[in-house]
Design a protein around this motif. Sequence first.
Motif, PDB file in Angstrom:
ATOM      1  N   TYR A 109       0.414  -8.419 -11.852  1.00 45.21           N
ATOM      2  CA  TYR A 109       0.214  -9.466  -9.887  1.00 45.21           C
ATOM      3  C   TYR A 109       0.757 -10.559 -10.307  1.00 45.21           C
ATOM      4  CZ  TYR A 109      -0.793 -10.056  -5.830  1.00 45.21           C
ATOM      5  OH  TYR A 109      -1.305 -10.097  -4.319  1.00 45.21           O
ATOM      6  N   GLY A 110       0.793 -11.527 -10.607  1.00 40.27           N
ATOM      7  CA  GLY A 110       1.278 -12.665 -10.642  1.00 40.27           C
ATOM      8  C   GLY A 110       2.429 -13.254 -11.086  1.00 40.27           C
ATOM      9  N   ILE A 111       3.553 -12.266 -11.764  1.00 39.47           N
ATOM     10  CA  ILE A 111       4.564 -12.100 -11.322  1.00 39.47           C
ATOM     11  C   ILE A 111       4.818 -11.395 -10.671  1.00 39.47           C
ATOM     12  CG2 ILE A 111       6.712 -10.666 -13.179  1.00 39.47           C
ATOM     13  CD1 ILE A 111       4.276 -11.507 -15.521  1.00 39.47           C
ATOM     14  N   ALA A 112       4.526  -9.743 -10.345  1.00 38.63           N
ATOM     15  CA  ALA A 112       5.242  -9.032  -9.067  1.00 38.63           C
ATOM     16  C   ALA A 112       4.927  -9.926  -7.880  1.00 38.63           C
ATOM     17  CB  ALA A 112       4.384  -7.817  -8.943  1.00 38.63           C
ATOM     18  N   HIS A 113       4.003 -10.837  -7.092  1.00 37.70           N
ATOM     19  CA  HIS A 113       4.279 -11.607  -6.466  1.00 37.70           C
ATOM     20  C   HIS A 113       4.368 -13.033  -5.849  1.00 37.70           C
ATOM     21  CE1 HIS A 113       1.723 -14.079  -2.867  1.00 37.70           C
ATOM     22  NE2 HIS A 113       1.461 -13.542  -2.628  1.00 37.70           N
ATOM     23  N   THR A 114       5.218 -13.042  -7.559  1.00 37.67           N
ATOM     24  CA  THR A 114       5.868 -14.070  -7.466  1.00 37.67           C
ATOM     25  C   THR A 114       8.025 -13.561  -6.884  1.00 37.67           C
ATOM     26  OG1 THR A 114       7.163 -14.321  -9.425  1.00 37.67           O
ATOM     27  CG2 THR A 114       5.075 -16.216  -8.723  1.00 37.67           C
ATOM     28  N   ILE A 115       7.526 -12.542  -7.357  1.00 43.51           N
ATOM     29  CA  ILE A 115       9.387 -11.594  -7.273  1.00 43.51           C
ATOM     30  C   ILE A 115       9.134 -11.339  -4.914  1.00 43.51           C
ATOM     31  CG2 ILE A 115      11.044  -9.794  -7.212  1.00 43.51           C
ATOM     32  CD1 ILE A 115       9.677 -10.533 -10.522  1.00 43.51           C
ATOM     33  N   GLU A 116       8.014 -10.592  -4.723  1.00 45.87           N
ATOM     34  CA  GLU A 116       7.905  -9.799  -4.033  1.00 45.87           C
ATOM     35  C   GLU A 116       6.327  -9.737  -3.221  1.00 45.87           C
ATOM     36  OE1 GLU A 116       9.526  -8.229  -0.827  1.00 45.87           O
ATOM     37  OE2 GLU A 116      11.052  -7.865  -2.506  1.00 45.87           O
ATOM     38  N   PRO A 117       6.254 -10.391  -2.073  1.00 48.56           N
ATOM     39  CA  PRO A 117       4.597 -10.558  -2.767  1.00 48.56           C
ATOM     40  C   PRO A 117       3.944  -9.622  -0.993  1.00 48.56           C
ATOM     41  CG  PRO A 117       6.189 -12.635  -1.569  1.00 48.56           C
ATOM     42  CD  PRO A 117       6.910 -12.209  -2.552  1.00 48.56           C
ATOM     43  N   ASP A 118       4.447  -9.418  -1.060  1.00 46.79           N
ATOM     44  CA  ASP A 118       4.870  -8.446   0.911  1.00 46.79           C
ATOM     45  C   ASP A 118       4.122  -7.587  -0.592  1.00 46.79           C
ATOM     46  OD1 ASP A 118       3.847  -7.857   2.509  1.00 46.79           O
ATOM     47  OD2 ASP A 118       4.784  -6.771   3.033  1.00 46.79           O
ATOM     48  N   MET A 119       5.132  -6.581  -1.236  1.00 45.90           N
ATOM     49  CA  MET A 119       4.971  -5.090  -1.442  1.00 45.90           C
ATOM     50  C   MET A 119       4.095  -5.799  -2.551  1.00 45.90           C
ATOM     51  SD  MET A 119       7.478  -2.854  -4.033  1.00 45.90           S
ATOM     52  CE  MET A 119       8.903  -3.204  -2.969  1.00 45.90           C
ATOM     53  N   ALA A 120       3.923  -6.573  -3.312  1.00 44.53           N
ATOM     54  CA  ALA A 120       2.327  -7.049  -4.634  1.00 44.53           C
ATOM     55  C   ALA A 120       0.613  -6.308  -3.947  1.00 44.53           C
ATOM     56  CB  ALA A 120       2.621  -7.822  -5.302  1.00 44.53           C
ATOM     57  N   PHE A 121       0.903  -7.314  -3.059  1.00 41.64           N
ATOM     58  CA  PHE A 121      -0.211  -7.462  -2.252  1.00 41.64           C
ATOM     59  C   PHE A 121      -0.535  -5.565  -1.607  1.00 41.64           C
ATOM     60  CE2 PHE A 121      -2.785  -7.393   2.314  1.00 41.64           C
ATOM     61  CZ  PHE A 121      -3.539  -8.300   1.850  1.00 41.64           C
ATOM     62  N   LYS A 122       0.123  -5.494  -0.877  1.00 46.33           N
ATOM     63  CA  LYS A 122       0.422  -3.763  -0.375  1.00 46.33           C
ATOM     64  C   LYS A 122       0.111  -2.660  -1.373  1.00 46.33           C
ATOM     65  CE  LYS A 122       3.020  -4.372   3.444  1.00 46.33           C
ATOM     66  NZ  LYS A 122       4.756  -3.695   4.681  1.00 46.33           N
ATOM     67  N   TYR A 123       0.378  -3.302  -2.780  1.00 47.60           N
ATOM     68  CA  TYR A 123      -0.424  -2.283  -3.739  1.00 47.60           C
ATOM     69  C   TYR A 123      -1.003  -2.324  -4.352  1.00 47.60           C
ATOM     70  CZ  TYR A 123       0.556  -0.029  -8.428  1.00 47.60           C
ATOM     71  OH  TYR A 123       0.196   0.660  -9.374  1.00 47.60           O
ATOM     72  N   ILE A 124      -1.478  -3.504  -4.519  1.00 44.25           N
ATOM     73  CA  ILE A 124      -3.172  -3.902  -4.814  1.00 44.25           C
ATOM     74  C   ILE A 124      -3.899  -3.489  -3.570  1.00 44.25           C
ATOM     75  CG2 ILE A 124      -4.840  -5.303  -5.071  1.00 44.25           C
ATOM     76  CD1 ILE A 124      -2.753  -4.244  -8.023  1.00 44.25           C
ATOM     77  N   ALA A 125      -3.905  -3.645  -2.385  1.00 45.56           N
ATOM     78  CA  ALA A 125      -4.439  -3.057  -0.467  1.00 45.56           C
ATOM     79  C   ALA A 125      -4.801  -1.817  -0.887  1.00 45.56           C
ATOM     80  CB  ALA A 125      -4.129  -3.778   0.283  1.00 45.56           C
ATOM     81  N   HIS A 126      -3.040  -0.830  -1.402  1.00 47.66           N
ATOM     82  CA  HIS A 126      -3.894   0.478  -1.439  1.00 47.66           C
ATOM     83  C   HIS A 126      -4.574   1.036  -2.156  1.00 47.66           C
ATOM     84  CE1 HIS A 126      -0.477  -0.136   1.992  1.00 47.66           C
ATOM     85  NE2 HIS A 126      -0.545   1.008   2.601  1.00 47.66           N
ATOM     86  N   MET A 127      -5.008   0.520  -3.683  1.00 46.12           N
ATOM     87  CA  MET A 127      -5.608   0.630  -4.721  1.00 46.12           C
ATOM     88  C   MET A 127      -7.103   0.876  -4.051  1.00 46.12           C
ATOM     89  SD  MET A 127      -3.835  -0.852  -7.521  1.00 46.12           S
ATOM     90  CE  MET A 127      -5.784  -0.357  -8.852  1.00 46.12           C
ATOM     91  N   HIS A 128      -7.443   0.221  -3.113  1.00 50.25           N
ATOM     92  CA  HIS A 128      -8.955   0.253  -2.654  1.00 50.25           C
ATOM     93  C   HIS A 128      -8.872   1.462  -1.103  1.00 50.25           C
ATOM     94  CE1 HIS A 128      -9.556  -2.935  -5.194  1.00 50.25           C
ATOM     95  NE2 HIS A 128      -9.069  -3.838  -4.650  1.00 50.25           N
TER      96      HIS A 128
END
Length: 161
Positions: A11-30
Amino acid sequence: MKIPTDYLSGYGIAHTIEPDMAFKYIAHMHIGGLQADQLIEYLNSLRPEQVVRFIEAGIDQNESALRDASAVVRGFFQEMANAPDRVDVFSFASGIRMLHRNSRLILGAFVGRILIEVVSTNISKSFFITSRFCDQGVRRLRQNNCHMVEIYLTRRSRENR
């Protein structure tokens, strides 16, 4: 937002590259589904053999076997019988054709990937802890392959209707 510990480094790596997509990915897991949540809660109250019987009946769309199931079970499988409106089943046609043209290569790649995943991820821990890798690992791979083929063949039969 709670990030699963196994996802933290990625997530840390993904957030530095594409923060919005990384956030949405985790948010949608819930995000859960009310019907699925109710189904799981109900199935947890049953004996394992009852759960298996209802799930098999639902997957097979065996209405008579679901007659003695609760409304939660029947409702879930009735809802799942049709793809949601947002799913364009016809757009799957080219992928289905590709699968049938290249099925040997795809299944070989799938098996190869599963072999890697089974022995190198958290999934493998239960096999090793229980010493069931040798006696049930091959069975699990066969089940996974069978499941994948059934998914594609089901899609293919829907396309041909």
